[in-house]
Enzyme design. Structure first.
Site, mmCIF file in Angstrom:
data_model
loop_
_atom_site.group_PDB
_atom_site.id
_atom_site.type_symbol
_atom_site.label_atom_id
_atom_site.label_comp_id
_atom_site.label_asym_id
_atom_site.label_seq_id
_atom_site.Cartn_x
_atom_site.Cartn_y
_atom_site.Cartn_z
ATOM 1 N N ASN A 102 -58.655 -6.760 -69.036
ATOM 2 C CA ASN A 102 -58.118 -5.846 -69.352
ATOM 3 C C ASN A 102 -57.843 -5.634 -70.906
ATOM 4 O OD1 ASN A 102 -58.098 -4.038 -67.151
ATOM 5 N ND2 ASN A 102 -56.512 -4.936 -66.455
ATOM 6 N N ASP A 139 -61.400 -1.373 -64.389
ATOM 7 C CA ASP A 139 -61.492 -0.647 -63.321
ATOM 8 C C ASP A 139 -62.919 -0.850 -62.604
ATOM 9 O OD1 ASP A 139 -59.160 0.169 -63.503
ATOM 10 O OD2 ASP A 139 -59.634 2.184 -64.131
ATOM 11 N N ASP A 158 -57.859 -12.942 -54.982
ATOM 12 C CA ASP A 158 -57.114 -12.670 -56.315
ATOM 13 C C ASP A 158 -58.303 -12.686 -57.389
ATOM 14 O OD1 ASP A 158 -54.445 -11.871 -57.795
ATOM 15 O OD2 ASP A 158 -55.591 -13.161 -59.035
ATOM 16 N N ILE A 159 -58.452 -11.773 -58.377
ATOM 17 C CA ILE A 159 -59.574 -12.108 -59.340
ATOM 18 C C ILE A 159 -58.925 -12.919 -60.664
ATOM 19 C CG2 ILE A 159 -60.976 -10.687 -61.151
ATOM 20 C CD1 ILE A 159 -60.943 -8.296 -59.413
ATOM 21 N N GLU A 208 -55.349 -6.426 -58.851
ATOM 22 C CA GLU A 208 -56.442 -7.221 -58.611
ATOM 23 C C GLU A 208 -56.571 -7.893 -57.392
ATOM 24 O OE1 GLU A 208 -53.860 -9.844 -61.323
ATOM 25 O OE2 GLU A 208 -54.165 -7.871 -60.810
#
Length: 345
Positions: free
Chosen positions: A214, A223, A206-207, A249
């Site tokens: 965002n 993106d 997971d980021i 993500e």
């Protein structure tokens, strides 16, 4: 003609890359009398191109690397085959190699969007005539077109990684193969595998703070972060491993045939690669990773274990790799044993 039509129908009814590879190998073996047919995967690992057999025929039986967990499938440098390297540089569709004993090998690169990631090897004791070469070219054209259709349906449109639907199929197949390899003697052995044991692993990636990216920079930069992380995933894992975009993500990795110590090092190397990468405009980005061993438990349970380890990593500093069984052993997490049968997704 009837046999040819039968094989073409078989190739175009497949909904899976392995089955499509199996169909083309069988068709070439039976229709043109090939002594050996192999579908190879061409991939880049640590800035070097490798060639790895994906599906082949042995003793008139089709074998898939995807279903063979205990064999060496890391591939070999493509420079081992200079005929193939030169042919790809010249963008050839068919590379003919004749040995001193008169036997012939055809290398058939499969070009998709000006790139080649698959190559078919066809060997024969004697050279093929023009009619047979024409038939091989026709079979290859059908294979190429249908592979392109399957590739489109199996991959995430943004990152190019395999998608969630494909993960469900690949994971179920991997578990079926693991079941055939044998079951653990007891729950304790499954809970505490020896560090030297060769196992399969599932990781959820997971980021960290992706929503902040965002919100601060906009979805276009968000993106771009997803695409760059996907590229780092590709370069950090081997060809026989599988990397998926799970949604948003979140990514999933199926790590094949390695020990716990090596799995931990591989996942941490990827984490470090992301941390050290400079993301345009955004700057530094980190990821958290939770992973678990792939046992004979249900897919939902295994995925849940990796998810629990991921959430522990995110709740305890982020930018770290956590192993589920280790967290349970240390008392940081509590395992829940259930005998309820769960259908996967």
């Amino acid at each position: 003609m009837e046999a040819l039509l039968k094989h073409l129908v078989d190739m175009t009814c497949q909904r899976d890359h392995v089955l499509l590879d199996t169909s083309v190998v069988t068709a070439l073996h039976e229709l043109v009398g090939a002594q050996q047919v192999r579908v190879h995967e061409i991939f880049r690992f640590r800035h070097e191109l490798f060639l790895r057999p994906r599906v082949w025929i042995k003793d008139d039986k089709v074998i898939s690397a995807e279903e063979t967990l205990d064999m060496e499938t890391s591939g070999e440098p493509i420079n081992t085959y200079p005929f193939l390297v030169d042919g790809i540089k010249q963008r050839k569709n068919c590379i003919e190699q004749t040995a001193d004993d008169g036997s012939q090998t055809l290398w058939l690169p499969v070009w998709l969007n000006d790139k080649v990631s698959t190559c078919i090897e066809v060997s024969s004791p004697t050279p093929y005539n023009s009619d047979t070469l024409h038939m091989i070219d026709g079979i290859l054209s059908v294979y190429r077109n249908y592979q392109n259709i399957l590739d489109y349906s199996e991959r995430d449109s943004l990152t190019g990684l395999l998608n969630r639907k494909t993960f469900d199929e690949k994971f179920s197949k991997l578990l079926s193969c693991a079941m055939l390899e044998g079951t653990p003697k007891d729950q304790q052995e499954r809970r505490h595998p020896h560090d030297g044991d060769i196992k399969q692993w599932l990781a959820v990636v997971d980021i960290d703070h992706f929503k902040r990216v965002n919100d601060q920079f906009g979805h276009l930069y968000g993106d771009e972060v997803l695409i760059l992380v996907a590229n780092l995933l590709r370069s950090s894992f081997r060809s026989q491993d599988r990397v998926f975009r799970f949604g948003g993500e979140e990514f999933v990795v199926l790590l094949r045939s390695t020990t716990l110590d090596d799995a931990r090092k591989i996942f941490d190397r990827f984490r470090a690669n992301v941390e050290q990468h400079e993301f345009p405009q955004v700057g530094k980005v980190t990821v958290s990773v939770g992973f678990a061993s792939i046992s004979t438990e249900s897919p939902v349970v295994i995925l849940g274990h990796a998810d629990q380890a991921l959430y522990y990593a995110k709740a305890n500093g982020r930018n770290r790799v956590c192993y589920y069984d280790e967290l349970v052993s240390s008392g940081e997490l509590h395992s829940e044993v259930s005998n309820v049968t769960v259908e996967f997704f």
